[in-house]
Design an enzyme around this catalytic site. Structure first.
Site, PDB file in Angstrom:
ATOM      1  N   ASP A 313      -0.526  87.309  34.617  1.00  0.00           N
ATOM      2  CA  ASP A 313       0.295  86.094  34.582  1.00  0.00           C
ATOM      3  C   ASP A 313      -0.408  84.902  33.902  1.00  0.00           C
ATOM      4  OD1 ASP A 313       2.642  84.755  35.014  1.00  0.00           O
ATOM      5  OD2 ASP A 313       2.370  84.435  37.169  1.00  0.00           O
ATOM      6  N   LYS A 362       6.582  86.279  41.006  1.00  0.00           N
ATOM      7  CA  LYS A 362       6.028  84.991  40.590  1.00  0.00           C
ATOM      8  C   LYS A 362       5.498  84.226  41.794  1.00  0.00           C
ATOM      9  CE  LYS A 362       6.166  83.065  36.514  1.00  0.00           C
ATOM     10  NZ  LYS A 362       5.378  83.575  35.413  1.00  0.00           N
ATOM     11  N   LYS A 403      10.150  73.015  30.704  1.00  0.00           N
ATOM     12  CA  LYS A 403      10.017  73.264  32.133  1.00  0.00           C
ATOM     13  C   LYS A 403       9.550  72.021  32.886  1.00  0.00           C
ATOM     14  CE  LYS A 403       7.468  76.385  35.079  1.00  0.00           C
ATOM     15  NZ  LYS A 403       6.651  77.587  34.909  1.00  0.00           N
ATOM     16  N   LYS A 475      -3.179  83.349  35.972  1.00  0.00           N
ATOM     17  CA  LYS A 475      -2.883  82.785  37.285  1.00  0.00           C
ATOM     18  C   LYS A 475      -3.436  83.602  38.434  1.00  0.00           C
ATOM     19  CE  LYS A 475       1.697  81.820  37.260  1.00  0.00           C
ATOM     20  NZ  LYS A 475       2.176  81.155  36.048  1.00  0.00           N
TER      21      LYS A 475
HETATM   22  P1  NAI Z   1      11.548  85.519  27.544  1.00  0.00           P
HETATM   23  O1  NAI Z   1      12.518  85.988  28.548  1.00  0.00           O
HETATM   24  O2  NAI Z   1      11.974  84.523  26.547  1.00  0.00           O
HETATM   25  O3  NAI Z   1      10.939  86.752  26.755  1.00  0.00           O
HETATM   26  C1  NAI Z   1      10.775  88.016  27.298  1.00  0.00           C
HETATM   27  C2  NAI Z   1      11.198  89.046  26.267  1.00  0.00           C
HETATM   28  O4  NAI Z   1      10.895  90.334  26.783  1.00  0.00           O
HETATM   29  C3  NAI Z   1      12.687  89.046  25.974  1.00  0.00           C
HETATM   30  O5  NAI Z   1      12.899  88.938  24.583  1.00  0.00           O
HETATM   31  C4  NAI Z   1      13.179  90.396  26.502  1.00  0.00           C
HETATM   32  O6  NAI Z   1      14.220  90.911  25.736  1.00  0.00           O
HETATM   33  C5  NAI Z   1      11.922  91.221  26.412  1.00  0.00           C
HETATM   34  N1  NAI Z   1      11.811  92.387  27.301  1.00  0.00           N
HETATM   35  C6  NAI Z   1      12.175  92.544  28.591  1.00  0.00           C
HETATM   36  N2  NAI Z   1      11.829  93.758  29.041  1.00  0.00           N
HETATM   37  C7  NAI Z   1      11.205  94.388  28.022  1.00  0.00           C
HETATM   38  C8  NAI Z   1      10.606  95.645  27.879  1.00  0.00           C
HETATM   39  N3  NAI Z   1      10.588  96.527  28.870  1.00  0.00           N
HETATM   40  N4  NAI Z   1      10.047  95.950  26.691  1.00  0.00           N
HETATM   41  C9  NAI Z   1      10.057  95.070  25.658  1.00  0.00           C
HETATM   42  N5  NAI Z   1      10.623  93.859  25.739  1.00  0.00           N
HETATM   43  C10 NAI Z   1      11.186  93.519  26.915  1.00  0.00           C
HETATM   44  O7  NAI Z   1      10.297  84.967  28.397  1.00  0.00           O
HETATM   45  P2  NAI Z   1       9.057  84.088  27.940  1.00  0.00           P
HETATM   46  O8  NAI Z   1       9.343  82.670  28.242  1.00  0.00           O
HETATM   47  O9  NAI Z   1       8.652  84.465  26.576  1.00  0.00           O
HETATM   48  O10 NAI Z   1       7.959  84.580  28.993  1.00  0.00           O
HETATM   49  C11 NAI Z   1       7.497  85.905  28.948  1.00  0.00           C
HETATM   50  C12 NAI Z   1       6.768  86.287  30.212  1.00  0.00           C
HETATM   51  O11 NAI Z   1       5.613  85.480  30.359  1.00  0.00           O
HETATM   52  C13 NAI Z   1       7.596  86.116  31.475  1.00  0.00           C
HETATM   53  O12 NAI Z   1       7.371  87.205  32.346  1.00  0.00           O
HETATM   54  C14 NAI Z   1       7.024  84.886  32.082  1.00  0.00           C
HETATM   55  O13 NAI Z   1       7.138  84.862  33.491  1.00  0.00           O
HETATM   56  C15 NAI Z   1       5.570  84.996  31.669  1.00  0.00           C
HETATM   57  N6  NAI Z   1       4.906  83.709  31.722  1.00  0.00           N
HETATM   58  C16 NAI Z   1       5.291  82.699  30.882  1.00  0.00           C
HETATM   59  C17 NAI Z   1       4.675  81.479  30.930  1.00  0.00           C
HETATM   60  C18 NAI Z   1       5.065  80.393  29.993  1.00  0.00           C
HETATM   61  O14 NAI Z   1       5.930  80.555  29.171  1.00  0.00           O
HETATM   62  N7  NAI Z   1       4.415  79.246  30.057  1.00  0.00           N
HETATM   63  C19 NAI Z   1       3.623  81.209  31.921  1.00  0.00           C
HETATM   64  C20 NAI Z   1       3.309  82.338  32.749  1.00  0.00           C
HETATM   65  C21 NAI Z   1       3.922  83.530  32.618  1.00  0.00           C
END
Ligand code: NAI
Length: 519
Positions: A313, A362, A403, A475
């Site tokens: 994370d 989370k 956020k 994290k």
């Molecule tokens: P997002 O939802 O925009 O992107 C995630 C992507 O993963 C989506 O495009 C989705 O289609 C794809 N996806 C889902 N399951 C999949 C799989 N099995 N294989 C391939 N692709 C898959 O989310 P974002 O904002 O980019 O964040 C990504 C991750 O990072 C989340 O889990 C979030 O909790 C974690 N995170 C983000 C932080 C931040 O943005 N500051 C901080 C801490 C963690």
């Protein structure tokens, strides 16, 4: 490609009988000084200085590296891609506040410095970019690829993310439109049901199987060949999954985990399948989401193959502040009694986290981050006493990637008084996470080129498979089984800095500055 095979070009060299430079390596003999403590029958401690000598060897040849992102088409994946392309081309763009230029702000490796020492003549403090301490890969040279369950090309995904300025997007659009994510593994039960309409780019099969493991391995091999890479690093920045149950006989040992995948057991998550594929090919795999990808069987498999894993994370906003502020309060002798943390966000991450099981992952990841600091202070806290700590996350579409994190810290001060600190943190989540992705890849790659041995050992070997050195960016830092977790931000940075320094035979950064006090 702008890539050129790099020969070592050092900003500085270390002049010491314990440090040797050759074309291929930097070798250092390093005395690690610790304090061994024993408890006597009278309950009193004895502290004895202890020295261990290690030989470190750094491979100086900077490889051509590919980064493959799982969840490439997400907010983080598309933002980090655009950011690297823009930096590579030195782009500037117009905003209503005037022109802006590409940078790597927020990356500890690319944006911060460490103190090298004191200039002999002037007494001036000499600081050097973190990136120049060891021969590291430059992010501009990273080739980017990856997978997503959504077929959208990465330019369209960047639009969907609503993070970057249109004037910047226009300049990278064409290049990014040709980037298409590979089909991925989708087991609907692991992410929120509200993600289903994105899933139009998936490999056949909705539970774990060896065919999925093999496909991922093939994808990595092809990516490596097509781009003439020396090395690939994989990072999970896909949706937060629910926790996997730890079931004896299923995911508790390396053999059982492989067997469970062969038999299509339903408790094996997509992220664990990705980790297994990487481990089998010795490709470092980092988990940027909170779920327990690294079930005990995955950790054991990594140890068996000597392959690097890191997680969990990204620590970007609220928790990063928390691990700095709580460290400050408790080491200042102030008794923190509660932390209330609220978040609301409107991006797809927030949408996924509006589902209870994914939120729970989370919540767990965000909850344990002060434990080590509390446990270390037996003056303020009795054994097993903890501050109250609550974490709330709500999905609020209107705020998009901007956020909001609201935190109240409540503490007891001198003679029954109270201190309340209230923080309101607003920023684009993906602009905080993207530089962390870069740091994680750069440091993990560097660790593949550092080896060590004790004086008496014949052979050099690598660090432990679980890369706890990545803790600063994470994290809920994963550490080698049975070893303590450090959450305090300053300590995490010291570990990173001082391990790098040890590799070039320099003592830990000490803030004593006796040279300015004793004369
Ligand atoms: P997002 O939802 O925009 O992107 C995630 C992507 O993963 C989506 O495009 C989705 O289609 C794809 N996806 C889902 N399951 C999949 C799989 N099995 N294989 C391939 N692709 C898959 O989310 P974002 O904002 O980019 O964040 C990504 C991750 O990072 C989340 O889990 C979030 O909790 C974690 N995170 C983000 C932080 C931040 O943005 N500051 C901080 C801490 C963690």
């Amino acid at each position: 490609s702008t890539y050129e095979a790099q020969t070592p070009k050092d900003l500085f060299t270390v002049n010491s009988p314990n440090v040797k430079y050759s074309d291929d390596h930097i070798e250092s003999k390093y005395v690690y000084r610790t304090t061994a403590v024993t408890k006597g029958p009278n309950g009193k401690y004895t502290a004895s200085p202890k020295e261990t000598t290690y030989d470190f060897k750094v491979d100086r040849k900077v490889p051509k590296v590919g980064m493959m992102l799982v969840g490439w088409g997400g907010n983080n994946g598309s933002t980090v891609t655009a950011g690297i392309l823009a930096n590579r081309r030195g782009l500037t763009w117009e905003t209503r506040e005037g022109p802006r230029a590409s940078n790597y702000y927020g990356s500890v490796i690319m944006g911060s410095t460490i103190k090298l020492g004191t200039e002999v003549e002037t007494g001036e403090e000499i600081n050097v970019p973190f990136h120049d301490v060891l021969p590291m890969v430059h992010p501009n040279d990273i080739v980017i690829g990856g997978w997503d369950i959504s077929s959208m090309n990465i330019a369209a995904a960047m639009d969907r993310a609503q993070v970057l300025e249109p004037t910047l997007k226009a300049q990278v659009y064409k290049e990014m439109a040709s980037m298409k994510p590979l089909p991925s593994i989708y087991y609907p039960d692991f992410i929120a049901a509200n993600q289903e309409d994105r899933a139009d780019n998936v490999l056949p099969g909705s539970k774990a199987c060896m065919a999925h493991v093999e496909q991922i391995r093939t994808d990595m091999k092809n990516f490596k060949t097509e781009n003439s890479l020396d090395k690939v690093i994989v990072l999970w920045t896909a949706n937060t999954e629910r926790y996997a149950d730890i079931i004896p006989g299923v995911n508790d040992t390396a053999e059982n985990l492989l067997k469970a995948i062969e038999q299509g057991h339903e408790e094996v998550s997509p992220s664990t399948v990705f980790s297994v594929a990487c481990i089998l090919d010795n490709v470092p795999f980092i988990n940027g989401s909170p779920q327990n990808t690294f079930v005990p069987g995955a950790i054991k498999l990594a140890e068996k193959y000597g392959s690097f894993i890191g997680g969990d994370d990204f620590k970007s906003g609220q928790t990063k502040m928390k691990s700095a502020l709580v460290d400050f309060l408790i080491t200042a002798g102030i008794k923190l009694t509660s932390i209330a943390s609220y978040n609301h966000l409107g991006n797809n991450d927030g949408k996924n986290l509006s589902s209870q099981k994914q939120f729970r992952s989370k919540e767990i990841s965000k909850s344990n981050v002060v434990d080590d600091m509390v446990a270390a202070n037996s003056v303020l806290y009795k054994k097993d006493e903890h501050p109250d700590h609550t974490v709330v996350i709500k999905y609020m579409p209107a705020v998009g990637d901007n956020k909001r994190a609201l935190d109240e810290y409540y503490a007891e001060i001198f003679m029954g008084g109270h201190q309340t600190i209230s923080i309101f943190n607003v920023c684009e989540d993906s602009l905080l996470a993207s530089p962390l992705i870069i740091d994680l890849v750069l440091v993990a790659e560097m660790m593949t080129r550092i080896s060590w041995k004790t004086e008496s050992a014949a052979e050099y070997k690598g660090f432990h498979s679980v890369l706890s050195i990545l803790s600063y960016m994470l994290k809920a830092p994963l550490t080698p089984p049975g070893t303590p977790v450090v959450n305090a931000l300053a300590k995490q940075r010291s570990a990173l800095t001082n391990i790098f320094r040890a590799c070039i035979g320099l003592q830990p950064e000490s803030d004593m500055t006796l040279e300015h006090k004793l004369f």
